[in-house]
Design a protein around this motif. Structure first.
Motif, short mmCIF file in Angstrom:
data_model
loop_
_atom_site.label_atom_id
_atom_site.label_comp_id
_atom_site.label_asym_id
_atom_site.label_seq_id
_atom_site.Cartn_x
_atom_site.Cartn_y
_atom_site.Cartn_z
N UNK A 84 24.68 -41.02 111.59
CA UNK A 84 24.55 -40.25 110.35
C UNK A 84 23.10 -40.21 109.88
N UNK A 85 22.65 -39.04 109.45
CA UNK A 85 21.33 -38.99 108.82
C UNK A 85 21.46 -39.46 107.38
N UNK A 86 20.34 -39.52 106.66
CA UNK A 86 20.36 -40.08 105.31
C UNK A 86 21.25 -39.29 104.37
N UNK A 87 21.23 -37.98 104.49
CA UNK A 87 22.05 -37.14 103.63
C UNK A 87 23.53 -37.39 103.90
N UNK A 89 28.85 -42.69 101.59
CA UNK A 89 28.92 -43.82 100.65
C UNK A 89 29.41 -43.37 99.28
N UNK A 90 28.98 -42.19 98.85
CA UNK A 90 29.46 -41.66 97.57
C UNK A 90 30.98 -41.52 97.57
N UNK A 147 25.49 -52.62 109.90
CA UNK A 147 26.15 -51.64 110.77
C UNK A 147 25.73 -50.22 110.43
N UNK A 148 25.46 -49.96 109.16
CA UNK A 148 25.06 -48.63 108.71
C UNK A 148 23.54 -48.44 108.75
#
Length: 255
Positions: free
Chosen positions: A1-4, A10-11, A210-211
């Motif tokens: 996953x990229x940051x976005x 997470x949201x 892990x993330x």
């Protein structure tokens, strides 16, 4: 996953786990039993102090503490005399015993008399610090100005000595975050949610690694700073809401 994508993920997990169903099985259940601000903060502080080990045991022993304080913690702290502490015997939660509890009660009474309570004791420490981790260290120094056994100091962590200080940071999350979901209590105004740090434990640490949110391997103060700085980029005003996401992912082993 990229940051976005990671932020969006997470949201969604915050929405999933930051819900009232979280309360009954968590130590935050104890301060939620009260409605008065002073009762809430004292119950929260004492509960967070013993919040390690088996959750059922934490809740049982936190309730025992409240019973020892006549289920009116603020009134007890404000009015107790030394003779009243003689009835506090045989309390133990792991290494926290009756003598430790008595010391904490004396310190809380001093804070009530000198500062008007825990919130303002923390606020005073924060005004003399550059961040909340430094403030916790100053708070601890002030807390133990009363006569006490040296062993009791271990029950209040000092991030300036490398500790992750998970329990005190959890307590501050409870008190400070204005939580629309009604889990965190958000009764303090002298400290802002943006200043909080993540209460890092085994679960949140493992999931954060892990993330790829955390590179440091130890669960210590440096890791707390590292992960909190990352979370502040996701939400500068309320970074510690992600504690719910990381904790939930860890406990329920979704990854």
């Amino acid at each position: 996953m990229n940051k976005k994508e990671l932020k969006e993920f997470l949201d969604k997990k915050v929405e999933q786990y930051n819900v009232p169903d979280f309360i009954p099985l968590d130590p935050i259940k104890i301060p939620h039993q009260f409605s008065d601000k002073k009762d809430i903060e004292i119950a929260g502080f004492l509960t967070a102090t013993i919040a390690w080990g088996n959750r059922k045991s934490i809740l049982n022993n936190a309730n025992k503490m409240m019973q020892l304080l006549d289920n009116s913690p603020a009134d007890f702290i404000k009015n107790f005399e030394e003779a009243d502490l003689k009835s506090i015997t045989n309390f133990v939660h792991r290494t926290f015993n009756s003598e430790d509890l008595k010391t904490f009660l004396r310190a809380l009474q001093r804070f009530e008399n000198e500062y008007g309570g825990l919130e303002f004791a923390f606020a005073k420490a924060l005004k003399s610090s550059t961040n909340l981790l430094e403030a916790i260290s100053l708070f601890k120094h002030d807390f133990f100005q009363i006569e006490h056994l040296n062993r009791t100091q271990k029950h209040l962590s000092d991030p300036m000595k490398g500790s992750a200080a998970k329990r005190i940071l959890m307590f501050l999350r409870w008190m400070v975050r204005k939580d629309n979901a009604g889990v965190d209590l958000g009764i303090w105004n002298e400290i802002q949610a943006r200043d909080l740090y993540l209460p890092l434990d085994v679960h949140t640490g493992n999931i954060s690694r892990q993330l790829n949110l955390l590179t440091r391997k130890q669960n210590d103060a440096k890791s707390v700073i590292e992960i909190t700085n990352v979370l502040r980029k996701f939400d500068p005003t309320d970074p510690i809401k992600y504690d719910f996401a990381l904790f939930g992912l860890g406990v329920f082993k979704e990854l």
